[in-house]
Design a protein around this motif. Sequence first.
Motif: not given
Length: 652
Positions: A103-107, A308-309, A351-354, A382-383
């Motif tokens: 997991y790449h978790w982001e708060g 990513w769901c 988030i998608v870009e990063r 950038d997607l």
Amino acid sequence: MTHDPSDAAIEALYLESRTFPPPAEFKAQALVTQAAVYDEAEADWQGYWARQAADLLDWDEEWHTILEWDRPFAKWFVGGRLNVSVNCLDRHVAAGLGDRVAYHWEGEPGDTRTITYAELLDEVQRFANVLSGLGVGRGDRVAIYMPMIPELPVAMLACTRIGAAHSVVFGGFSSDALRDRINDAEAKVLVTADGGWRKGRANLLKPAADVAVADTPSITDVVVVRRVGEPVEMREGRDHWWHEEMGKVAATCEPVSMGAEDLLYLLYTSGTTAKPKGIMHTTGGYLTQVAHTHKYVFDLKADRDVYWCAADIGWVTGHSYIVYGPLANGATSVLYEGAPDHPDKDRWWSIVERYGVTILYCAPTAIRACMKWGAEWPQRHDLSSLRLLGSVGEPINPEAWMWYHTHIGGGRCPVVDTWWQTETGAIMISPLPGATTTKPGSATFPLPGIAAEVVDEQGRPVGEGGGYLTLTRPWPSMLRGIWGDPERYEQTYWSRFPDRYFAGDGAKLDADGYLWLLGRVDDVMNVSGHRVSTTEVESALVDHPTVAEAAVVGARDETTGQAIVAFVTLRGGVTADAEHGEALRAHVADKIGRFGRPKTVIFTDDLPKTRSGKIMRRLLRDVAEGRDLGDTTTLADPAVVDEIRRRAVATP
Ligand code: ATP
Ligand code: MG
């Protein structure tokens, strides 16, 4: 072929003829590109599932019987033994993939954590020891009430390691909802957090948990994760801090070998139509089908994809496609705590870009919210990493599908519209992105190994036209019952049509054999003797360039039996006035005919939705007919209904 509307269960009004074959570039790299897989599965469907179980999972002991079918009770892979946490973690680490990111978790505030498979295994073993230390063992139930933080999947997997069943309750639910679910399941331990971040605010959970637990005699202990850092009351002897307990226990925990049919978890349905039901899922069949669908529907390449769901783990999509499917397949996922519009409306796209997300899976409600906000938000990012898009939770209207395909997918990503339910456990109807030509708004075909039919009132297949969606044989991840109520299970799902599982949804079959979901049959409207689906009228409204989202309901009417009332949210910058309401009514009449034309159009900024993002039409019906509201416990934002009531009164 034309269909006589008088014998149609639901009339088919909406015509959508655009088609999208798999793009050549996508097809060239896809796992499945040939429709032959359907025939292969059909030739021996039980054997097909047995091959999936053997291929995708590690078993301690092989099953002796693929399926025992004592209608309506199914047992899959009987005699087989396995442990879910071993399949999700240990075997990947043993294969040298311990350093792969799980997991790449982001708060929501922007704090991040990268969790590898080795780290996840370590935490799961420790927390399994914490639970054992509190007296939790095989067959016990553990309630989990948490925000979207890494400790949530850790707690779930820790249960599976020691053979306990979890019951995850949405972090957005009230203390009453939590209390009722704990009592129904008679859970022994509650795992929660001080709170979580939502729209820039600390949403406190522990105080709600305290209120619930005051009335839940089965709970002996509460484990609390410190997430937001607000002071909370800790009751001596009952409440324990997660971080303190994790420091006290041994680092390893032997997994318990479970029977394929042992209870894995309970999950309550989202309550869109009725009082939530405690759906039971078991171990072997469930894990087989979630791993299978996650791999083939999302064309997963576990060593390359960033998946990513964007659902909440508190509903079934999160269970199957954030936790169990992706981890069983050794995938790398994004896990995000907060709201899509915090601090601004491009949070998802940043988030998608990063993280370079390649596969995105979300709900039509989210897509329509993005339509309302406008394409400029995704355009800031950038997607280009995206290669596949998925949709789940509600019918996706053709125009929302097109917007998603164009503005998020850059026109190059296949869209998989996946139909399934808490009860089905895994995706049932969906395109295979490298093999299926899609049509915007259609979930296309049952997956290989799955059999579905649209039938009329008498249970006869419709051939072409609208009717009731039924499943005609058991599938591995099917619910095994409703907790504590086997009769309600039989009554709810297997009694309307003999020998068929009736899902509660309407669907139509088109001339090419494509399935189009039409929403709940309880929501179907009866206008002057015509049975009209909410979905088709809503799709006709969303087809208008000014409309972002619409919900329609049938309200009692003296002359027509029911009259269609439409609640409409416009895209940014459009004025809502009577004239515009007229234009929308005319547009619907034009698109699908005059029976579908709403009698009243009410403009609103938002619609009442469950926490899982589903429109609650039954509440809108209550509003339209001026009744008191039914059960609102699973509503995300009760203020929305009050606002709509005000507008409804103001609209003639
Ligand atoms: P309850 O049964 O308590 O009313 P619920 O049905 O909303 O709650 P879920 O199991 O989360 O709870 O939702 C499953 C339902 O969601 C399906 O029966 C269907 O109506 C809808 N649904 C899910 N995916 C799709 C899809 N791709 N297309 C159309 N409808 C969908
Ligand atoms: Mg349902």
